[in-house]
Design a protein around this motif. Structure first.
Motif, PDB file in Angstrom:
ATOM      1  N   HIS A  64       0.854  -1.186   0.000  1.00  0.00           N
ATOM      2  CA  HIS A  64       0.000   0.000   0.000  1.00  0.00           C
ATOM      3  C   HIS A  64       0.884   1.227   0.000  1.00  0.00           C
ATOM      4  O   HIS A  64       2.001   1.183   0.506  1.00  0.00           O
ATOM      5  CB  HIS A  64      -1.027  -0.002   1.146  1.00  0.00           C
ATOM      6  CG  HIS A  64      -0.556   0.544   2.459  1.00  0.00           C
ATOM      7  ND1 HIS A  64      -0.406  -0.236   3.579  1.00  0.00           N
ATOM      8  CD2 HIS A  64      -0.209   1.792   2.835  1.00  0.00           C
ATOM      9  CE1 HIS A  64       0.018   0.512   4.582  1.00  0.00           C
ATOM     10  NE2 HIS A  64       0.160   1.747   4.172  1.00  0.00           N
ATOM     11  N   HIS A 224       5.096   6.818   1.824  1.00  0.00           N
ATOM     12  CA  HIS A 224       5.712   5.507   2.057  1.00  0.00           C
ATOM     13  C   HIS A 224       5.035   4.468   1.187  1.00  0.00           C
ATOM     14  O   HIS A 224       3.950   4.698   0.668  1.00  0.00           O
ATOM     15  CB  HIS A 224       5.643   5.100   3.536  1.00  0.00           C
ATOM     16  CG  HIS A 224       4.265   5.035   4.116  1.00  0.00           C
ATOM     17  ND1 HIS A 224       3.688   6.084   4.788  1.00  0.00           N
ATOM     18  CD2 HIS A 224       3.334   4.055   4.132  1.00  0.00           C
ATOM     19  CE1 HIS A 224       2.472   5.741   5.192  1.00  0.00           C
ATOM     20  NE2 HIS A 224       2.219   4.515   4.802  1.00  0.00           N
ATOM     21  N   THR A 226       4.299   0.290   1.476  1.00  0.00           N
ATOM     22  CA  THR A 226       4.313  -0.693   2.550  1.00  0.00           C
ATOM     23  C   THR A 226       4.146  -2.109   2.030  1.00  0.00           C
ATOM     24  O   THR A 226       3.100  -2.435   1.464  1.00  0.00           O
ATOM     25  CB  THR A 226       3.168  -0.354   3.532  1.00  0.00           C
ATOM     26  OG1 THR A 226       3.423   0.947   4.055  1.00  0.00           O
ATOM     27  CG2 THR A 226       3.071  -1.344   4.658  1.00  0.00           C
ATOM     28  N   GLN A 265       0.690  -3.053  12.029  1.00  0.00           N
ATOM     29  CA  GLN A 265       1.646  -2.266  11.248  1.00  0.00           C
ATOM     30  C   GLN A 265       2.774  -1.757  12.128  1.00  0.00           C
ATOM     31  O   GLN A 265       2.576  -1.491  13.307  1.00  0.00           O
ATOM     32  CB  GLN A 265       0.968  -1.020  10.664  1.00  0.00           C
ATOM     33  CG  GLN A 265      -0.218  -1.312   9.784  1.00  0.00           C
ATOM     34  CD  GLN A 265      -0.875  -0.028   9.303  1.00  0.00           C
ATOM     35  OE1 GLN A 265      -1.275   0.798  10.104  1.00  0.00           O
ATOM     36  NE2 GLN A 265      -0.986   0.124   8.001  1.00  0.00           N
ATOM     37  N   GLU A 295       7.261   1.489   6.186  1.00  0.00           N
ATOM     38  CA  GLU A 295       6.244   0.837   6.995  1.00  0.00           C
ATOM     39  C   GLU A 295       6.047  -0.575   6.466  1.00  0.00           C
ATOM     40  O   GLU A 295       6.288  -0.838   5.287  1.00  0.00           O
ATOM     41  CB  GLU A 295       4.949   1.649   6.876  1.00  0.00           C
ATOM     42  CG  GLU A 295       3.803   1.151   7.722  1.00  0.00           C
ATOM     43  CD  GLU A 295       2.499   1.822   7.325  1.00  0.00           C
ATOM     44  OE1 GLU A 295       1.767   2.241   8.219  1.00  0.00           O
ATOM     45  OE2 GLU A 295       2.195   1.903   6.116  1.00  0.00           O
TER      46      GLU A 295
HETATM   47 NI    NI Z   1       0.682   3.204   5.594  1.00  0.00          NI
END
Ligand code: NI
Ligand code: OOG
Length: 448
Positions: A64, A224, A226, A265, A295
Protein backbone atom coordinates in the motif's frame (compact mmCIF):
# COMPACT_ATOMS: atom_id res chain seq x y z
CA UNK A 1 -4.09 -4.32 -30.50
CA UNK A 2 -5.03 -5.48 -27.01
CA UNK A 3 -5.84 -2.75 -24.52
CA UNK A 4 -4.00 -2.46 -21.23
CA UNK A 5 -6.87 -2.88 -18.79
CA UNK A 6 -7.33 -1.16 -15.44
CA UNK A 7 -5.89 -4.31 -13.80
CA UNK A 8 -2.75 -4.10 -15.99
CA UNK A 9 -2.38 -0.39 -15.29
CA UNK A 10 -2.73 -0.95 -11.52
CA UNK A 11 -0.13 -3.74 -11.44
CA UNK A 12 2.30 -1.80 -13.63
CA UNK A 13 1.84 1.39 -11.64
CA UNK A 14 2.47 -0.42 -8.33
CA UNK A 15 5.68 -1.91 -9.77
CA UNK A 16 6.87 1.40 -11.25
CA UNK A 17 6.19 3.28 -8.05
CA UNK A 18 8.04 0.63 -6.08
CA UNK A 19 11.15 0.86 -8.25
CA UNK A 20 11.11 4.66 -8.23
CA UNK A 21 10.67 4.77 -4.45
CA UNK A 22 13.40 2.16 -3.95
CA UNK A 23 15.75 4.49 -5.86
CA UNK A 24 14.75 7.44 -3.68
CA UNK A 25 14.72 5.64 -0.32
CA UNK A 26 17.22 2.74 -0.24
CA UNK A 27 16.01 1.64 3.22
CA UNK A 28 12.72 0.71 1.54
CA UNK A 29 14.57 -1.87 -0.56
CA UNK A 30 16.05 -3.36 2.62
CA UNK A 31 12.57 -3.55 4.10
CA UNK A 32 11.19 -5.31 1.02
CA UNK A 33 14.12 -7.78 1.08
CA UNK A 34 13.56 -8.58 4.76
CA UNK A 35 9.80 -8.90 4.15
CA UNK A 36 10.45 -11.46 1.41
CA UNK A 37 12.88 -13.32 3.66
CA UNK A 38 10.26 -13.49 6.40
CA UNK A 39 7.55 -14.63 4.00
CA UNK A 40 9.75 -17.43 2.66
CA UNK A 41 10.49 -18.53 6.21
CA UNK A 42 6.80 -18.58 7.20
CA UNK A 43 5.92 -20.51 4.05
CA UNK A 44 8.61 -23.10 4.84
CA UNK A 45 7.45 -23.30 8.48
CA UNK A 46 3.69 -23.47 7.92
CA UNK A 47 3.21 -24.78 4.39
CA UNK A 48 -0.19 -24.11 2.85
CA UNK A 49 -1.49 -22.66 6.15
CA UNK A 50 0.71 -19.63 5.38
CA UNK A 51 -1.52 -18.95 2.36
CA UNK A 52 -4.80 -18.99 4.30
CA UNK A 53 -5.08 -15.20 3.95
CA UNK A 54 -3.91 -14.86 0.35
CA UNK A 55 -1.61 -16.66 -2.06
CA UNK A 56 2.12 -16.13 -1.60
CA UNK A 57 2.16 -14.45 -5.04
CA UNK A 58 -0.44 -11.93 -3.96
CA UNK A 59 1.28 -11.30 -0.64
CA UNK A 60 4.72 -10.91 -2.25
CA UNK A 61 3.45 -8.32 -4.74
CA UNK A 62 1.21 -6.60 -2.21
CA UNK A 63 1.87 -2.94 -1.32
CA UNK A 64 0.00 0.00 0.00
CA UNK A 65 1.10 3.53 -0.64
CA UNK A 66 0.38 6.76 1.22
CA UNK A 67 -0.05 10.12 -0.47
CA UNK A 68 -1.22 13.50 0.75
CA UNK A 69 -2.97 16.30 -1.15
CA UNK A 70 -4.15 19.78 -0.29
CA UNK A 71 -7.72 20.45 -1.41
CA UNK A 72 -10.87 18.90 -2.90
CA UNK A 73 -9.82 19.73 -6.47
CA UNK A 74 -6.54 17.83 -6.06
CA UNK A 75 -8.36 14.95 -4.37
CA UNK A 76 -10.85 14.74 -7.26
CA UNK A 77 -7.90 14.49 -9.68
CA UNK A 78 -6.43 11.65 -7.62
CA UNK A 79 -9.85 9.99 -7.92
CA UNK A 80 -9.72 10.25 -11.74
CA UNK A 81 -6.18 8.86 -11.83
CA UNK A 82 -6.96 5.85 -9.66
CA UNK A 83 -10.27 5.13 -11.41
CA UNK A 84 -8.18 4.32 -14.50
CA UNK A 85 -6.42 1.68 -12.38
CA UNK A 86 -9.63 0.18 -11.01
CA UNK A 87 -9.09 1.74 -7.58
CA UNK A 88 -12.09 3.30 -5.85
CA UNK A 89 -12.45 5.33 -2.65
CA UNK A 90 -13.34 3.13 0.32
CA UNK A 91 -13.97 4.44 3.83
CA UNK A 92 -13.44 7.81 5.47
CA UNK A 93 -10.86 8.32 8.18
CA UNK A 94 -11.06 11.57 10.13
CA UNK A 95 -7.69 12.08 11.81
CA UNK A 96 -8.50 15.54 13.14
CA UNK A 97 -9.40 14.23 16.58
CA UNK A 98 -6.80 11.46 16.59
CA UNK A 99 -5.01 10.64 19.86
CA UNK A 100 -2.39 11.53 20.90
CA UNK A 101 -1.86 14.06 18.11
CA UNK A 102 -4.74 15.58 16.16
CA UNK A 103 -3.87 15.97 12.47
CA UNK A 104 -5.46 18.53 10.11
CA UNK A 105 -6.47 15.90 7.53
CA UNK A 106 -9.25 13.59 6.44
CA UNK A 107 -8.42 10.45 4.48
CA UNK A 108 -9.80 7.68 2.32
CA UNK A 109 -8.24 4.60 0.71
CA UNK A 110 -8.32 3.95 -3.03
CA UNK A 111 -8.42 0.22 -3.73
CA UNK A 112 -10.06 -2.44 -5.87
CA UNK A 113 -13.48 -3.39 -4.50
CA UNK A 114 -14.10 -6.61 -6.43
CA UNK A 115 -12.64 -9.77 -4.83
CA UNK A 116 -11.33 -10.94 -8.24
CA UNK A 117 -9.51 -7.62 -8.72
CA UNK A 118 -8.14 -7.75 -5.17
CA UNK A 119 -6.75 -11.21 -5.87
CA UNK A 120 -5.21 -10.02 -9.17
CA UNK A 121 -3.45 -7.08 -7.51
CA UNK A 122 -4.62 -5.51 -4.26
CA UNK A 123 -2.64 -2.25 -4.58
CA UNK A 124 -4.20 0.40 -2.37
CA UNK A 125 -3.30 3.98 -1.55
CA UNK A 126 -4.12 5.72 1.73
CA UNK A 127 -4.88 9.25 0.57
CA UNK A 128 -5.07 12.20 2.94
CA UNK A 129 -6.36 15.69 2.26
CA UNK A 130 -5.53 18.82 4.24
CA UNK A 131 -8.42 20.72 5.86
CA UNK A 132 -7.18 24.34 6.05
CA UNK A 133 -10.79 25.41 6.79
CA UNK A 134 -10.49 23.81 10.23
CA UNK A 135 -10.09 26.63 12.79
CA UNK A 136 -8.63 24.30 15.39
CA UNK A 137 -5.47 24.27 13.26
CA UNK A 138 -5.51 27.29 10.93
CA UNK A 139 -6.54 30.88 11.57
CA UNK A 140 -8.38 32.72 8.78
CA UNK A 141 -5.22 34.43 7.49
CA UNK A 142 -3.18 31.23 7.25
CA UNK A 143 -6.14 29.38 5.71
CA UNK A 144 -6.34 31.97 2.94
CA UNK A 145 -2.60 31.81 2.25
CA UNK A 146 -2.62 27.99 2.19
CA UNK A 147 -5.56 27.97 -0.20
CA UNK A 148 -3.92 30.53 -2.47
CA UNK A 149 -0.67 28.53 -2.51
CA UNK A 150 -2.51 25.32 -3.36
CA UNK A 151 -4.57 27.11 -6.01
CA UNK A 152 -1.37 28.08 -7.84
CA UNK A 153 0.16 24.60 -8.10
CA UNK A 154 -0.55 21.75 -10.53
CA UNK A 155 0.09 18.24 -9.22
CA UNK A 156 -1.04 16.29 -12.27
CA UNK A 157 -0.48 17.38 -15.88
CA UNK A 158 -3.69 17.73 -17.96
CA UNK A 159 -2.36 15.09 -20.40
CA UNK A 160 -2.24 12.53 -17.57
CA UNK A 161 -5.78 13.28 -16.45
CA UNK A 162 -7.04 13.09 -20.04
CA UNK A 163 -5.40 9.68 -20.46
CA UNK A 164 -6.95 8.53 -17.17
CA UNK A 165 -10.43 9.58 -18.30
CA UNK A 166 -9.89 7.85 -21.63
CA UNK A 167 -8.80 4.62 -19.94
CA UNK A 168 -12.06 4.63 -17.96
CA UNK A 169 -14.23 5.51 -20.96
CA UNK A 170 -12.63 2.99 -23.32
CA UNK A 171 -11.94 0.18 -20.84
CA UNK A 172 -8.15 0.53 -21.08
CA UNK A 173 -5.39 2.10 -23.14
CA UNK A 174 -3.36 0.90 -26.15
CA UNK A 175 0.29 0.07 -25.33
CA UNK A 176 1.88 3.40 -26.27
CA UNK A 177 -0.73 5.44 -24.36
CA UNK A 178 -0.52 3.08 -21.40
CA UNK A 179 3.25 3.65 -21.29
CA UNK A 180 2.79 7.40 -21.40
CA UNK A 181 0.10 7.23 -18.70
CA UNK A 182 2.41 5.21 -16.43
CA UNK A 183 5.38 7.55 -17.03
CA UNK A 184 3.35 10.63 -16.16
CA UNK A 185 1.55 8.99 -13.23
CA UNK A 186 4.77 7.72 -11.64
CA UNK A 187 6.58 11.03 -12.17
CA UNK A 188 3.73 12.87 -10.40
CA UNK A 189 4.71 11.15 -7.15
CA UNK A 190 8.50 11.65 -7.36
CA UNK A 191 10.26 13.83 -4.81
CA UNK A 192 10.65 17.28 -6.36
CA UNK A 193 14.14 18.82 -6.77
CA UNK A 194 12.57 22.31 -6.28
CA UNK A 195 14.00 24.23 -3.31
CA UNK A 196 11.73 24.25 -0.26
CA UNK A 197 10.70 27.74 0.91
CA UNK A 198 11.97 27.57 4.49
CA UNK A 199 9.93 30.32 6.21
CA UNK A 200 6.71 29.02 4.65
CA UNK A 201 7.54 25.39 5.46
CA UNK A 202 8.42 26.30 9.05
CA UNK A 203 5.24 28.32 9.52
CA UNK A 204 3.18 25.30 8.46
CA UNK A 205 5.31 22.91 10.56
CA UNK A 206 4.25 24.89 13.62
CA UNK A 207 0.65 23.82 12.83
CA UNK A 208 1.58 20.25 11.90
CA UNK A 209 4.38 18.40 10.14
CA UNK A 210 1.73 16.98 7.83
CA UNK A 211 0.50 20.46 6.87
CA UNK A 212 4.08 21.41 5.92
CA UNK A 213 4.58 18.21 3.94
CA UNK A 214 1.37 18.85 2.01
CA UNK A 215 1.17 22.60 1.50
CA UNK A 216 4.79 23.61 2.13
CA UNK A 217 5.96 22.33 -1.26
CA UNK A 218 4.78 22.69 -4.84
CA UNK A 219 4.31 19.00 -5.67
CA UNK A 220 3.19 15.79 -3.99
CA UNK A 221 5.17 12.58 -3.41
CA UNK A 222 4.79 9.06 -2.11
CA UNK A 223 5.12 9.23 1.66
CA UNK A 224 5.71 5.51 2.06
CA UNK A 225 5.15 2.20 0.32
CA UNK A 226 4.31 -0.69 2.55
CA UNK A 227 4.99 -4.37 1.82
CA UNK A 228 2.91 -7.09 3.45
CA UNK A 229 4.57 -9.63 5.67
CA UNK A 230 3.34 -12.92 7.14
CA UNK A 231 5.10 -12.57 10.52
CA UNK A 232 5.48 -8.95 11.59
CA UNK A 233 7.01 -9.79 14.98
CA UNK A 234 9.83 -11.64 13.24
CA UNK A 235 10.29 -8.81 10.75
CA UNK A 236 10.49 -6.27 13.58
CA UNK A 237 13.30 -8.26 15.23
CA UNK A 238 15.20 -8.77 11.96
CA UNK A 239 15.09 -5.08 11.07
CA UNK A 240 16.42 -4.16 14.51
CA UNK A 241 19.18 -6.73 14.09
CA UNK A 242 20.13 -4.98 10.86
CA UNK A 243 20.47 -1.76 12.79
CA UNK A 244 17.33 -0.07 11.47
CA UNK A 245 15.71 1.99 14.21
CA UNK A 246 12.05 0.98 14.39
CA UNK A 247 9.24 2.89 16.12
CA UNK A 248 8.54 1.68 19.64
CA UNK A 249 5.77 -0.75 18.89
CA UNK A 250 3.65 -2.66 16.45
CA UNK A 251 0.33 -0.82 15.98
CA UNK A 252 -3.01 -2.63 16.04
CA UNK A 253 -3.91 -5.99 17.60
CA UNK A 254 -1.33 -7.67 19.87
CA UNK A 255 0.49 -10.90 18.99
CA UNK A 256 -1.97 -13.35 20.56
CA UNK A 257 -2.82 -17.04 20.41
CA UNK A 258 -6.03 -16.64 18.35
CA UNK A 259 -6.51 -15.91 14.63
CA UNK A 260 -4.83 -12.88 13.05
CA UNK A 261 -7.44 -10.16 12.59
CA UNK A 262 -7.53 -6.71 11.00
CA UNK A 263 -4.17 -5.08 10.51
CA UNK A 264 -0.87 -4.86 12.38
CA UNK A 265 1.65 -2.27 11.25
CA UNK A 266 5.00 -0.91 12.24
CA UNK A 267 7.54 1.44 10.69
CA UNK A 268 11.07 2.69 10.84
CA UNK A 269 11.60 6.29 11.69
CA UNK A 270 11.46 8.99 9.06
CA UNK A 271 14.81 9.40 7.37
CA UNK A 272 16.75 12.57 6.71
CA UNK A 273 16.59 13.29 2.97
CA UNK A 274 18.66 15.89 1.17
CA UNK A 275 16.48 18.77 -0.09
CA UNK A 276 17.42 22.20 -1.35
CA UNK A 277 16.19 24.89 1.02
CA UNK A 278 15.56 28.58 0.26
CA UNK A 279 16.00 30.87 3.27
CA UNK A 280 14.19 34.14 3.99
CA UNK A 281 17.02 36.12 2.34
CA UNK A 282 16.56 34.16 -0.91
CA UNK A 283 19.72 32.06 -0.70
CA UNK A 284 19.39 28.42 -1.70
CA UNK A 285 21.50 25.84 0.13
CA UNK A 286 21.49 22.07 0.69
CA UNK A 287 19.38 21.06 3.67
CA UNK A 288 17.43 18.09 4.82
CA UNK A 289 13.87 17.10 5.73
CA UNK A 290 12.59 14.14 7.69
CA UNK A 291 9.17 13.16 6.38
CA UNK A 292 9.26 9.86 4.59
CA UNK A 293 9.44 6.58 6.41
CA UNK A 294 9.19 2.85 5.82
CA UNK A 295 6.24 0.84 6.99
CA UNK A 296 5.33 -2.83 6.94
CA UNK A 297 2.04 -4.55 7.63
CA UNK A 298 0.49 -7.92 8.40
CA UNK A 299 -3.14 -8.48 7.43
CA UNK A 300 -5.70 -10.62 9.21
CA UNK A 301 -9.39 -11.47 8.95
CA UNK A 302 -11.94 -8.69 8.46
CA UNK A 303 -14.21 -8.28 11.48
CA UNK A 304 -17.96 -7.70 11.39
CA UNK A 305 -19.44 -4.66 13.17
CA UNK A 306 -20.05 -6.97 16.17
CA UNK A 307 -16.40 -8.03 16.08
CA UNK A 308 -15.20 -4.43 15.84
CA UNK A 309 -17.40 -3.53 18.82
CA UNK A 310 -15.50 -6.01 20.96
CA UNK A 311 -12.00 -5.51 19.57
CA UNK A 312 -11.96 -1.72 19.36
CA UNK A 313 -12.47 -1.56 23.13
CA UNK A 314 -9.68 -3.99 24.00
CA UNK A 315 -6.19 -2.92 25.07
CA UNK A 316 -3.34 -4.33 22.96
CA UNK A 317 -2.75 -7.07 25.50
CA UNK A 318 -2.75 -10.74 24.47
CA UNK A 319 -4.37 -11.84 27.74
CA UNK A 320 -7.24 -9.37 27.40
CA UNK A 321 -7.77 -10.65 23.85
CA UNK A 322 -7.75 -14.29 24.90
CA UNK A 323 -10.29 -13.55 27.64
CA UNK A 324 -12.69 -11.61 25.41
CA UNK A 325 -12.55 -13.56 22.13
CA UNK A 326 -12.81 -17.10 20.80
CA UNK A 327 -9.44 -18.70 20.08
CA UNK A 328 -10.24 -20.15 16.65
CA UNK A 329 -11.59 -19.16 13.25
CA UNK A 330 -14.60 -21.41 13.80
CA UNK A 331 -15.26 -19.60 17.07
CA UNK A 332 -15.17 -16.23 15.32
CA UNK A 333 -17.53 -17.56 12.61
CA UNK A 334 -20.01 -19.03 15.14
CA UNK A 335 -20.11 -15.83 17.15
CA UNK A 336 -20.55 -13.69 14.03
CA UNK A 337 -17.42 -11.70 14.88
CA UNK A 338 -15.57 -12.02 11.56
CA UNK A 339 -16.41 -12.36 7.86
CA UNK A 340 -16.12 -15.72 6.12
CA UNK A 341 -17.14 -16.65 2.58
CA UNK A 342 -18.93 -19.93 1.95
CA UNK A 343 -18.12 -22.45 -0.77
CA UNK A 344 -19.04 -26.06 -1.48
CA UNK A 345 -17.06 -28.40 0.77
CA UNK A 346 -15.35 -31.24 -1.13
CA UNK A 347 -17.11 -33.58 1.35
CA UNK A 348 -20.58 -32.43 0.21
CA UNK A 349 -20.72 -34.91 -2.69
CA UNK A 350 -20.16 -37.83 -0.37
CA UNK A 351 -22.82 -36.63 2.07
CA UNK A 352 -25.31 -36.41 -0.80
CA UNK A 353 -24.41 -39.89 -2.11
CA UNK A 354 -24.93 -41.25 1.39
CA UNK A 355 -28.48 -39.94 1.15
CA UNK A 356 -28.07 -37.04 3.57
CA UNK A 357 -30.02 -33.83 3.02
CA UNK A 358 -28.37 -30.42 3.65
CA UNK A 359 -29.90 -28.47 6.55
CA UNK A 360 -31.33 -25.00 5.93
CA UNK A 361 -29.27 -23.00 8.39
CA UNK A 362 -25.80 -21.64 7.76
CA UNK A 363 -24.41 -23.01 11.03
CA UNK A 364 -25.65 -26.53 10.22
CA UNK A 365 -24.29 -26.39 6.66
CA UNK A 366 -20.84 -25.54 7.99
CA UNK A 367 -20.96 -27.93 10.96
CA UNK A 368 -22.01 -30.90 8.79
CA UNK A 369 -19.29 -30.00 6.23
CA UNK A 370 -21.57 -29.23 3.28
CA UNK A 371 -20.01 -25.82 3.19
CA UNK A 372 -16.51 -24.68 3.96
CA UNK A 373 -15.79 -21.26 5.37
CA UNK A 374 -12.81 -19.19 4.31
CA UNK A 375 -11.73 -15.98 6.01
CA UNK A 376 -12.14 -12.65 4.25
CA UNK A 377 -8.92 -10.61 4.43
CA UNK A 378 -9.13 -7.13 5.95
CA UNK A 379 -8.47 -4.82 2.99
CA UNK A 380 -8.73 -1.48 4.79
CA UNK A 381 -6.95 0.64 7.39
CA UNK A 382 -7.29 1.44 11.10
CA UNK A 383 -7.58 5.12 12.05
CA UNK A 384 -5.92 4.56 15.41
CA UNK A 385 -2.90 2.85 13.84
CA UNK A 386 -2.73 5.47 11.09
CA UNK A 387 -2.68 8.20 13.74
CA UNK A 388 -0.03 6.29 15.69
CA UNK A 389 2.17 5.89 12.61
CA UNK A 390 1.81 9.58 11.72
CA UNK A 391 2.57 10.60 15.31
CA UNK A 392 5.68 8.48 15.73
CA UNK A 393 7.12 9.87 12.52
CA UNK A 394 6.45 13.58 12.98
CA UNK A 395 9.31 15.76 14.14
CA UNK A 396 6.99 18.64 15.06
CA UNK A 397 3.94 17.67 17.08
CA UNK A 398 2.10 20.83 15.99
CA UNK A 399 -0.78 22.46 17.77
CA UNK A 400 -4.56 22.36 17.74
CA UNK A 401 -6.97 24.64 19.59
CA UNK A 402 -9.67 22.33 20.93
CA UNK A 403 -11.81 25.25 22.14
CA UNK A 404 -12.98 26.27 18.66
CA UNK A 405 -15.37 24.55 16.28
CA UNK A 406 -13.86 22.36 13.49
CA UNK A 407 -15.13 22.12 9.91
CA UNK A 408 -17.66 19.28 9.51
CA UNK A 409 -16.42 16.56 7.15
CA UNK A 410 -17.97 13.14 6.70
CA UNK A 411 -18.17 10.40 4.07
CA UNK A 412 -20.98 12.22 2.23
CA UNK A 413 -18.90 15.39 2.11
CA UNK A 414 -15.94 13.40 0.81
CA UNK A 415 -18.10 11.79 -1.89
CA UNK A 416 -19.20 15.27 -2.98
CA UNK A 417 -15.61 16.52 -3.13
CA UNK A 418 -14.55 13.47 -5.14
CA UNK A 419 -17.61 13.43 -7.35
CA UNK A 420 -17.82 9.68 -6.81
CA UNK A 421 -19.28 7.19 -4.38
CA UNK A 422 -17.22 6.47 -1.26
CA UNK A 423 -17.80 2.79 -0.50
CA UNK A 424 -18.49 1.67 3.04
CA UNK A 425 -15.98 -1.10 3.84
CA UNK A 426 -18.53 -3.09 5.87
CA UNK A 427 -20.99 -3.04 2.95
CA UNK A 428 -18.30 -4.49 0.66
CA UNK A 429 -17.45 -7.34 3.05
CA UNK A 430 -21.14 -8.10 3.64
CA UNK A 431 -21.89 -8.15 -0.09
CA UNK A 432 -18.98 -10.52 -0.76
CA UNK A 433 -20.14 -12.91 1.97
CA UNK A 434 -23.81 -12.72 0.90
CA UNK A 435 -22.91 -13.48 -2.71
CA UNK A 436 -20.88 -16.52 -1.66
CA UNK A 437 -23.79 -17.89 0.39
CA UNK A 438 -26.31 -17.28 -2.40
CA UNK A 439 -24.11 -19.22 -4.83
CA UNK A 440 -23.52 -22.18 -2.52
CA UNK A 441 -27.18 -22.38 -1.47
CA UNK A 442 -28.23 -22.44 -5.08
CA UNK A 443 -25.74 -25.24 -5.83
CA UNK A 444 -27.04 -27.27 -2.87
CA UNK A 445 -30.66 -26.39 -3.64
CA UNK A 446 -31.16 -24.96 -0.14
CA UNK A 447 -33.27 -21.79 -0.03
CA UNK A 448 -31.79 -18.92 2.03
NI1 NI B 1 0.68 3.20 5.59
C1 OOG C 1 -0.59 7.89 6.04
C2 OOG C 1 -0.51 7.23 7.38
C3 OOG C 1 -1.50 6.10 7.50
C4 OOG C 1 -1.43 3.57 7.35
O1 OOG C 1 -0.91 2.59 6.85
O2 OOG C 1 -2.22 3.50 8.31
C5 OOG C 1 -1.09 4.88 6.79
C6 OOG C 1 0.48 8.90 5.78
O3 OOG C 1 1.50 8.90 6.47
O4 OOG C 1 0.28 9.72 4.86
O5 OOG C 1 -0.44 4.87 5.79
Amino acid sequence: MALHTSTDLRSSFARRLSSMYGGEVPAYTTLVDVAHEVNAEVLAREGSAAERLGSIDRVTAERHGAIRVGNPAELAQVGRLFAAMGMHPVGMYDLRDAEPTPLPIVSTAFRPVDPVELAANPFRVFTSMLVPEDRRFFDAGLQARVQAFLGRRTLFPPELLALADRAVAEGGLPAADAGRFLDLATASFALSPEPVDKPWYDELSAVSGVAADIAGVTSTHVNHLTPRVLDIDLLYRLMQERGVEMIDEIQGPPAWAGPAVLLRQTSFRALAEARLVRSADGTVAPGELRVRFGEVEARGIALTPAGRDVVDRLPADPQAWAAALPGTEAGFADAGLAWFTASLDPAAGELARAGRRPPGDAGGLAAEAWVRLDPVVYEDFLPRSAAGIFHSNLTAAGQADATVEGAPRDAAWLAGALGREVHDPMDLYAAQVDASWAAVRSTLGVPG
